[in-house]
Design a protein around this motif. Sequence first.
Motif, PDB file in Angstrom:
ATOM      1  N   GLY A  75       0.512  -1.433   0.144  1.00 10.72           N
ATOM      2  CA  GLY A  75      -0.386   0.077  -0.361  1.00 10.72           C
ATOM      3  C   GLY A  75       0.590   1.095   0.033  1.00 10.72           C
ATOM      4  O   GLY A  75       0.169   2.378  -0.452  1.00 10.72           O
ATOM      5  N   THR A  76       1.752   1.255   0.798  1.00 13.71           N
ATOM      6  CA  THR A  76       2.804   2.874   1.197  1.00 13.71           C
ATOM      7  C   THR A  76       3.489   2.304  -0.042  1.00 13.71           C
ATOM      8  O   THR A  76       3.618   3.618  -0.807  1.00 13.71           O
ATOM      9  CB  THR A  76       4.056   2.628   1.819  1.00 13.71           C
ATOM     10  OG1 THR A  76       3.586   2.121   2.806  1.00 13.71           O
ATOM     11  CG2 THR A  76       5.193   3.540   1.844  1.00 13.71           C
ATOM     12  N   ALA A  77       4.159   1.334  -1.036  1.00 11.59           N
ATOM     13  CA  ALA A  77       4.560   1.471  -2.652  1.00 11.59           C
ATOM     14  C   ALA A  77       3.866   2.727  -3.627  1.00 11.59           C
ATOM     15  O   ALA A  77       3.663   2.891  -4.411  1.00 11.59           O
ATOM     16  CB  ALA A  77       5.546   0.444  -2.562  1.00 11.59           C
ATOM     17  N   ALA A  78       2.594   1.279  -3.304  1.00 14.35           N
ATOM     18  CA  ALA A  78       1.379   1.988  -4.475  1.00 14.35           C
ATOM     19  C   ALA A  78       0.697   3.712  -4.808  1.00 14.35           C
ATOM     20  O   ALA A  78       1.135   4.049  -5.225  1.00 14.35           O
ATOM     21  CB  ALA A  78       0.225   0.976  -4.220  1.00 14.35           C
ATOM     22  N   ILE A  79       1.062   4.019  -2.884  1.00 16.51           N
ATOM     23  CA  ILE A  79       0.686   5.408  -2.597  1.00 16.51           C
ATOM     24  C   ILE A  79       1.604   6.204  -3.335  1.00 16.51           C
ATOM     25  O   ILE A  79       1.406   7.211  -4.465  1.00 16.51           O
ATOM     26  CB  ILE A  79       0.307   5.285  -1.500  1.00 16.51           C
ATOM     27  CG1 ILE A  79      -1.194   5.102  -1.228  1.00 16.51           C
ATOM     28  CG2 ILE A  79       0.302   6.935  -1.745  1.00 16.51           C
ATOM     29  CD1 ILE A  79      -2.561   5.690  -1.744  1.00 16.51           C
ATOM     30  N   LEU A  80       3.143   5.794  -3.271  1.00 17.78           N
ATOM     31  CA  LEU A  80       4.080   6.588  -3.853  1.00 17.78           C
ATOM     32  C   LEU A  80       4.440   6.822  -5.119  1.00 17.78           C
ATOM     33  O   LEU A  80       4.167   7.609  -5.908  1.00 17.78           O
ATOM     34  CB  LEU A  80       5.569   6.208  -2.406  1.00 17.78           C
ATOM     35  CG  LEU A  80       5.476   6.235  -1.489  1.00 17.78           C
ATOM     36  CD1 LEU A  80       7.049   5.660  -0.743  1.00 17.78           C
ATOM     37  CD2 LEU A  80       5.334   7.919  -1.175  1.00 17.78           C
ATOM     38  N   ALA A  81       3.798   5.717  -5.824  1.00 17.85           N
ATOM     39  CA  ALA A  81       4.181   5.548  -6.691  1.00 17.85           C
ATOM     40  C   ALA A  81       2.453   6.094  -8.014  1.00 17.85           C
ATOM     41  O   ALA A  81       3.157   7.059  -9.080  1.00 17.85           O
ATOM     42  CB  ALA A  81       4.659   4.227  -7.557  1.00 17.85           C
TER      43      ALA A  81
END
Length: 497
Positions: free
Chosen positions: A178-184
């Motif tokens: 979820g963290t990676a998806a938001i930042l991407a």
Amino acid sequence: MTQMPALFHVDPRDDVGTALHDLAPGDVIDTLLVRQPVARGHKVAVRPVSAGSPVLKYGFPIGTAISDIAAGDHVHTHNLSTALTGSGDYAYDRKAETAQARGDERTFMGYARGDGWTGGLAGTRNEIWVIPTVGCVARTASKIAERGDARHRGKGVDGVHALTHPFGCSQLGDDLDGTAAILAALAQHPNAGGVLLIGLGCENNQLDALMGRIDPSAHPRIRTLRAQSAGDELAEGDALIDDLAAIAAKAHRSPQPLSALSIGVKCGGSDGLSGLTANPLVGRMSDRVTIAGGRVILTEIPEIFGAEHLLMQRADNEAVFDGIVDVVNGFKAYFTAHGEPVSENPSPGNVAGGITTLEEKSLGAVQKAGRAIVTDVIPYGARVTRPGLTLLEAPGNDAVSSTALTASGATIILFTTGRGTPLGFPAPTVKVASNTALAERKPGWIDFDAGRVLDCGMETVANDFLDKIVAIASGEQTAAERNDEREIAIWKRGVTL
């Protein structure tokens, strides 16, 4: 006794009306005798309701009477309770009236980004965003952004901003994803003419994996920096910002149709007038933008509990309907799995403002979507791809949901409030007051007074509000931007190592 025509009655089926200003015992509204003190935004019974019976507002039940209610009584937590339970069973039956074409050909001055990484959306800002992969380099990102902003703001760049957070390491599985998806998703935002991704080097959220999530067409406007590998990370960051500024400065504002606009709709600190003024006003904007071929994004899933049927009736097809059912029931299961009731809402501020149950809050909140057709349902961290109304998986928390709206592609956020909040987010955040008193008391927070609807009528105010949205989309600063209020918050769902 004083004659006071001061009650807003939404639907002829309703058992309650909403006080437009403070009422005292003995006041008379038409033939209704007020029996107790009633504050502005709170409810007055317009007919008797027996204990155990549903109480109607907006034409739908907002809970169950827990004692007999007489006409003229104050209706609130002392005599009204939620009727919400766990997950529900729903059947597809599209029958709701949807928005009709109005032919609005209005344009805004935006940044055309093409059909690649933005999917045809135009930016409302041309900024450089500095995004850390992990909280360990959040302060590094802030320093680089502050120095870059001093060098480049106003020179073809609207600003250089760090979007900091504490996550990216000591996370596992879906939580890290979820963290990676938001930042991407943030790195592919139409308002970012350039992006600097800063990693530490040893974190779980690795730069190479993050870049792999990003559309290759966006890569030319993204630079990366690994702090552990750099000799002087600040000096190297400065050079990368200078490079990005040269790229971003080549973009210029040009007339863009409303079909190139993507608006996120959000409410926070609601009161009893939010569902009568500000949220329906935003709903008119949702209708106008979607009819023009643009995109509207609605989230805060726990704050549609009790009103989800209104969205389900407008699902574009059965697959979209199934998506709404899944995200609503999934969120209810998320609550119950943690031992929490699905009705653990409204907040203390909502209650003080006159909202009694989650059903009441939700029926007011979904009005931000207007009568637009629901064309898609997307998970947390995903990006909007279809014109029309998209339902986005995210909680109701102001910072988490507004960050999710931005990451999904909202180039402007319409944020309604009855209590007020200074918060701002990476996309221009337009604060819309539900009542004139708030707008007058907090002019440094509020961009638009929806309380005018009660005096001037919805159509007049809607036209003025669309003018305001066009102006902000074209570069006029919001109050939050002037106050340098710009935050992101990531939904933390898992264990921390």
